[in-house]
Design a protein around this motif. Structure first.
Motif, mmCIF file in Angstrom:
data_model
loop_
_atom_site.group_PDB
_atom_site.id
_atom_site.type_symbol
_atom_site.label_atom_id
_atom_site.label_comp_id
_atom_site.label_asym_id
_atom_site.label_seq_id
_atom_site.Cartn_x
_atom_site.Cartn_y
_atom_site.Cartn_z
ATOM 1 N N LYS A 1 -9.600 12.560 5.457
ATOM 2 C CA LYS A 1 -10.909 12.684 6.079
ATOM 3 C C LYS A 1 -11.742 13.827 5.825
ATOM 4 C CE LYS A 1 -10.155 9.738 9.993
ATOM 5 N NZ LYS A 1 -8.742 9.497 10.422
ATOM 6 N N ALA A 2 -10.909 15.082 5.547
ATOM 7 C CA ALA A 2 -11.587 16.187 5.177
ATOM 8 C C ALA A 2 -12.208 16.164 4.007
ATOM 9 C CB ALA A 2 -10.576 17.497 5.126
ATOM 10 N N MET A 3 -11.498 15.534 2.758
ATOM 11 C CA MET A 3 -12.164 15.260 1.456
ATOM 12 C C MET A 3 -13.289 14.262 1.770
ATOM 13 S SD MET A 3 -9.096 14.602 -0.992
ATOM 14 C CE MET A 3 -7.899 16.043 -1.904
ATOM 15 N N GLN A 4 -13.650 13.572 2.715
ATOM 16 C CA GLN A 4 -14.518 12.676 2.898
ATOM 17 C C GLN A 4 -15.921 13.347 3.483
ATOM 18 O OE1 GLN A 4 -12.641 9.681 4.747
ATOM 19 N NE2 GLN A 4 -12.205 8.369 3.242
ATOM 20 N N SER A 5 -15.578 14.582 4.069
ATOM 21 C CA SER A 5 -16.853 15.356 4.483
ATOM 22 C C SER A 5 -17.081 16.463 3.448
ATOM 23 C CB SER A 5 -16.550 16.120 5.607
ATOM 24 O OG SER A 5 -16.641 17.619 5.816
ATOM 25 N N GLU A 6 -18.162 16.587 3.080
ATOM 26 C CA GLU A 6 -18.585 17.480 2.029
ATOM 27 C C GLU A 6 -18.371 19.167 2.335
ATOM 28 O OE1 GLU A 6 -19.885 19.844 -0.898
ATOM 29 O OE2 GLU A 6 -18.959 17.916 -0.863
ATOM 30 N N THR A 7 -18.615 19.394 3.841
ATOM 31 C CA THR A 7 -18.591 20.697 4.173
ATOM 32 C C THR A 7 -17.330 21.339 4.716
ATOM 33 O OG1 THR A 7 -19.091 19.788 6.411
ATOM 34 C CG2 THR A 7 -20.974 20.678 4.972
ATOM 35 N N GLU A 8 -16.187 20.440 5.034
ATOM 36 C CA GLU A 8 -14.910 20.979 5.809
ATOM 37 C C GLU A 8 -14.180 21.626 4.616
ATOM 38 O OE1 GLU A 8 -13.978 19.115 8.706
ATOM 39 O OE2 GLU A 8 -11.711 20.105 8.723
ATOM 40 N N ASN A 9 -13.549 22.879 4.877
ATOM 41 C CA ASN A 9 -12.598 23.456 4.059
ATOM 42 C C ASN A 9 -11.265 22.882 3.728
ATOM 43 O OD1 ASN A 9 -11.004 25.488 2.540
ATOM 44 N ND2 ASN A 9 -12.833 27.082 3.013
#
Lengths: 151, 568
Positions: B525-533
């Motif tokens: 899920k985090a990878m799918q968001s561009e901004t998440e660290n």
């Protein structure tokens, strides 16, 4: 090099076709790139399958493309395992008529065993390209002669 | 990807490099007229073989050294060195790269080095680890522990650093495509041992651009890896102030066939790209630039190598200040590790490699390196034996303690030839930056294979020169010997593979699969968001003992694979 398209062309007139590959988990491709150009400049056809091909993929390509020689570059000590697998796969595919030539970082002690398996050349760094090209030509001629005899 | 508008260049982003090159070319080579006159009056009438070799003039004069004449060490643009006292304070760090076999083997070697006074560790990982392949994968067979130590899960890193005080040593890790995973493992091992992130110091190579350009180790398309580097950068700047989160590397570019000039230009271009990425991520340049470090090759051509190091410092300082508005002196100082070159070593008459390495090490020192690895004489044949590695270390000690080169800072500064060559390489580097810009910027140029083809061209050209005897390698194309006696080389057993497979089996039986699955899902899920660290998510996965291959697979599902442009 300047041959009429297919007309009265003997198979032996076809340029030597070499599959040049690095079937290990290793991206150091300076050597194969230099050789690819040298082989082409010597009038050979070179097939380079890109990085990290498996021995299975190499044998598939070699058979599909009807190559004369498979030339393998290995720098990371995996040569014994890789060549064993490659030679077994060639036997399985009944493609032992394809010559296999090796090079890279291959210790002296391993060379006799590789020769027994049918892997020749086993050149180290600093070998003149002309020497490797002459060897490829010799092995390709032998491979073709054996192929014709077998038919 | 371009950052803020360059200071002092009204024409906008693209014209900076071009204008810079144009301005430098106008002031370049002040001694040409004097040389032409001397040549006509003195050299030409001289009987004998007058010649300019290798595109260089036969002699240089004081006018050629004009540009560098006012420069001093420790002062902008740092051409002569980043510190005022350089080695008179303390010599460079002798940092020998090591790692082999099992985590236990490497742990023993690291403890041994620490007992003998080393404070800087440098770890080599094996090929399966570098390519994110688990040790129980069919592909890893025959390669476990061969070129470095194998790491498949956090357990392996726990063993490597067992008993080593991570708050007291600095650790350099040569890891690129899986950098975010191995970095997360390192921070996790420290946490388990009660060491907080802010107590850690060390260097992560993490330079993915040079992988696409030269060493060819990647998992995903460049944008995905660059985003991970951004995340490591953001995490480090906030949590690990002493962490060199990237080591921008020319070594691999050079070894792949680049000339010294190409190494200089391509490496700095990579460095500037990471700076722009940091600015784009919202950081102030002076908050992250001081922790960018470099890694260069040292080859055989003495003056060219030394000029390369000097030009690198001058260009970095100038561009950081002019184009990126850096004010902090630490942002302007190019710190670098160097390694003697591998491609100049020969398997013919291998003892000659000791001479080559000694000379190359000397050039790196004369060029002002911060740390140095010297290759062993048997490395054209195999990984080094203990004896060969010791000679390599002793070579550095001889240079540091017997030659007197450490007494004076930049002792060759002011040499007419060296100063001219420094200026010339600087100018040519800007011309390359301009060419890269015309190819559509660095990332586009890499995707098109422009830099890769430049390097392949150079490699082929050198090989041709060797075969035509236009360039000499002693023992290879001159002074050859027919019957050479073989030397002893290191053999690596197959034990490593067996031990690693057994350990991975134990880890897999003991871990909580629910926890592994949940952590990987959150990472996806985090990878799918561009901004998440991504760092905290990768950390969670490694702490659940997800394998390197499992974590890489999540990325492959999200980002896909990358196929290199056609080079040959």
């Amino acid at each position: 090099m300047f041959m009429e398209n297919g007309k009265n062309r003997k198979s032996s007139d076809r340029p030597i076709r070499v599959l040049l590959a690095k079937p290990a988990i290793d991206g150091h491709d300076r050597g194969v790139f230099v050789l690819a150009r040298a082989f082409r400049d010597a009038g050979m056809e070179v097939i380079y399958p890109g990085l990290l091909p498996t021995p299975e993929e190499i044998v598939d390509i070699a058979v599909d493309e009807d190559v004369d020689v498979i030339a393998i570059s290995l720098l990371n000590s995996s040569h014994m395992a890789v060549f064993r697998k490659l030679m077994a796969l060639l036997r399985k595919r009944k493609a032992t008529g394809i010559a296999v030539v090796g090079g890279g970082i291959i210790p002296e002690d391993d060379k006799p065993e590789l020769e027994r398996m049918g892997v020749t050349g086993n050149y180290g760094p600093g070998t003149p390209m002309s020497e490797i090209i002459a060897h490829i030509r010799k092995r390709a001629a032998q491979a073709r002669a054996a192929k014709w005899k077998g038919r | 990807m371009r950052g803020r508008k360059a200071v002092g260049t009204a024409a906008g982003k693209d014209a900076y490099w071009h204008k810079k090159a144009e301005r430098l070319s106008k002031s370049y080579a002040g001694g040409e007229a004097t040389y032409a006159k001397w040549r006509k009056q003195v050299l030409d009438p001289w009987k004998g073989e007058p010649s300019d070799r290798g595109g260089r003039r036969l002699v240089y004069g004081s006018e050629d050294a004009a540009r560098g004449s006012g420069e001093m060490p420790g002062v902008y643009p740092f051409t002569r060195g980043i510190y005022p006292n350089m080695y008179s304070g303390r010599p460079w760090t002798m940092r020998m790269f090591s790692g082999f076999g099992t985590p236990e083997d490497t742990n023993r070697r690291l403890r041994y080095l620490l007992q003998h006074g080393e404070t800087g560790l440098s770890i080599a990982y094996d090929e399966p680890t570098l390519y994110g392949i688990d040790c129980d994968s069919d592909r890893a067979h025959g390669e476990i522990g061969k070129c470095g130590v194998n790491v498949t899960t956090l357990k392996d890193m726990e063993v490597i650093f067992n008993g080593i005080p991570l708050d007291k040593v600095s650790t350099s890790m040569t890891i690129n495509a899986p950098a975010i995973i191995v970095f997360s493992m390192y921070v996790s091992v420290a946490a388990k041992n009660g060491v907080k992130p802010h107590q850690l110091s060390g260097t992560l190579q993490a330079d993915i651009l040079k992988e696409y350009i030269a060493q060819k180790e990647w998992f995903y398309p460049p944008e995905a890896h660059l985003r991970m580097i951004r995340d490591i950068m953001l995490y480090s700047v906030k949590n690990i102030p002493k962490w060199n989160y990237i080591s921008v590397s020319g070594y691999h570019i050079r070894e792949a066939g680049a000339t010294a000039l190409q190494e200089l230009a391509f490496t700095l271009a990579d460095g500037f790209y990471y700076v722009e990425q940091g600015i784009k991520a919202g950081l102030k340049v002076d908050d992250f630039a001081p922790r960018i470090s470099f890694f260069f090759d040292s080859g055989m051509n003495m003056f060219e190598e030394i000029a390369k190091f000097r030009a690198a410092r001058r260009i970095w300082a100038t561009v950081m200040r002019e184009r990126y508005g850096a004010m902090n002196p630490r942002s302007l100082k190019l710190r670098f590790h160097s390694q003697t070159s591998g491609y100049t070593l020969t398997w013919q008459q291998p003892l000659n490699n000791i001479s080559r390495t000694a000379l190359e090490a000397l050039y790196a020192v004369l060029g002002g390196t911060q740390s140095l690895h010297t290759n062993s004489y048997d490395e054209a044949l195999a990984l080094p034996t203990d004896e060969a590695a010791k000679v390599a270390l002793r070579t550095q000690q001889v240079i540091a303690e017997e030659t007197g080169v450490v007494d004076v800072v930049d002792p060759l500064g002011g040499s007419h030839y060296l100063e001219e060559l420094t200026d010339h390489m600087e100018l040519q580097a800007y011309e390359y930056f301009d060419r890269i810009e015309r190819e559509g910027g660095l990332l586009e140029a890499i995707k098109k294979g422009y830099l890769q083809r430049e390097i392949a061209d150079s490699a082929y050209a050198r090989q041709r020169r060797l075969e035509e005897n236009a360039e000499v390698m002693v023992g290879v194309n001159k002074y050859r010997e027919e019957d050479e006696r073989p030397i002893n080389t290191l053999k690596i057993g197959v034990d490593a593979e067996r031990i690693q497979l057994r350990r991975l089996g134990q880890v897999k039986r003991a871990r909580n699969m629910g926890r592994v699955g949940r952590s990987l899902e959150r990472l996806r899920k985090a990878m799918q968001s561009e901004t998440e660290n991504l760092v905290p998510h990768v950390m969670e996965a490694v702490q659940a003992y997800a394998t390197i291959g499992e974590i890489v697979k999540v990325g492959r599902d999200v980002y896909g694979e990358w196929e290199e442009p056609k080079i040959i």
